[in-house]
Structures are given as C-alpha cells and as structure tokens.
Design a protein around this motif. Structure first.
Motif, PDB file in Angstrom:
ATOM      1  N   VAL A 146       0.837  -1.211   0.000  1.00 20.36           N
ATOM      2  CA  VAL A 146       0.000   0.000   0.000  1.00 20.36           C
ATOM      3  C   VAL A 146       0.867   1.255   0.000  1.00 20.36           C
ATOM      4  N   LEU A 147       1.907   1.290   0.834  1.00 22.26           N
ATOM      5  CA  LEU A 147       2.784   2.463   0.889  1.00 22.26           C
ATOM      6  C   LEU A 147       3.533   2.675  -0.420  1.00 22.26           C
ATOM      7  N   LEU A 148       4.028   1.605  -1.013  1.00 23.61           N
ATOM      8  CA  LEU A 148       4.719   1.724  -2.302  1.00 23.61           C
ATOM      9  C   LEU A 148       3.769   2.195  -3.403  1.00 23.61           C
ATOM     10  N   ALA A 149       2.549   1.667  -3.402  1.00 27.45           N
ATOM     11  CA  ALA A 149       1.564   2.074  -4.401  1.00 27.45           C
ATOM     12  C   ALA A 149       1.210   3.550  -4.244  1.00 27.45           C
ATOM     13  N   LEU A 150       1.037   4.008  -3.020  1.00 28.68           N
ATOM     14  CA  LEU A 150       0.725   5.412  -2.772  1.00 28.68           C
ATOM     15  C   LEU A 150       1.894   6.307  -3.194  1.00 28.68           C
ATOM     16  N   ALA A 151       3.101   5.932  -2.809  1.00 25.48           N
ATOM     17  CA  ALA A 151       4.278   6.722  -3.167  1.00 25.48           C
ATOM     18  C   ALA A 151       4.470   6.787  -4.688  1.00 25.48           C
ATOM     19  N   THR A 152       4.269   5.668  -5.354  1.00 29.85           N
ATOM     20  CA  THR A 152       4.429   5.634  -6.809  1.00 29.85           C
ATOM     21  C   THR A 152       3.338   6.444  -7.498  1.00 29.85           C
ATOM     22  N   THR A 153       2.122   6.375  -6.994  1.00 27.42           N
ATOM     23  CA  THR A 153       1.028   7.178  -7.558  1.00 27.42           C
ATOM     24  C   THR A 153       1.345   8.659  -7.440  1.00 27.42           C
TER      25      THR A 153
END
Length: 105
Positions: free
Chosen positions: A11-18
């Motif tokens: 979730v954190l990686l997806a948010l950061a990448t978004t």
C-alpha cells in the motif's frame, strides 16, 4: 516478513508511486468557463501515469505545470477518480510482485 507488513508495504509503495507519477508530464483536455479561450475546451499541463490526475489550475498555477506539490499547495486540481485508478494499478502491480516473491521463498 509477515503478511500484514507485506500488505502495508504494498500500500505504501503504491501510494508513493502514484504520487511520484504526477511528475510525468502529460496534457489533459479540460473545459474551463472562467478562463478566456478555454470555455469550449483546451489542453493544459497535467501529470500522472498511467492515468492523468493532476491538472494545471490555470488561474492560480504557474502555466505549464501540474504535479502533486501544486495540488498540495492548492495551485493545481486533482481528479480523484483518476488518482484512485492510478493507485489501483500500482496496488495490483506491487501485489503481483509481492506474490511472486512470497512463492519463491
């Protein structure tokens, strides 16, 4: 690594990448009734990948730029539905990577 930690990391990686994808320069077609020349639609600077979610605020933003920092400062506009789609794409991508790594171990 525990499953909960792995899920939180995804979730954190997806948010950061978004959020980081807002710096990918794009163009968006918008209709802005309060901006002369754009009443019937025009192209403006935008950001977000694979879907455009940051759109140049035109009236308040430096012309030709749109990104997460501009959204945070209230200079650019955010398309929440496109932000959610981007987040969903990155969740799926990172989840597939996590599944592949967990099966390897």
């Amino acid at each position: 690594m525990s499953r909960r930690v792995q899920e939180a990391l995804v979730v954190l990686l997806a948010l950061a990448t978004t959020i980081a994808s807002s710096w990918v320069p794009r163009k968006a077609y918008v209709t802005l009734g309060d901006i002369m020349g754009c009443e019937d639609g025009c192209y403006v600077a935008a950001g977000g990948w694979p879907f455009v979610y940051a759109v140049d605020g035109m009236a308040s933003s430096p012309v030709g730029s749109a990104d997460a920092l501009g959204i945070l400062l209230g200079l650019d506009k955010i398309r929440w539905e496109m932000f959610a789609l981007n987040f969903g794409v990155w969740i799926v991508a990172f989840s597939l990577v996590a599944i592949a790594f967990s099966k390897r171990n």
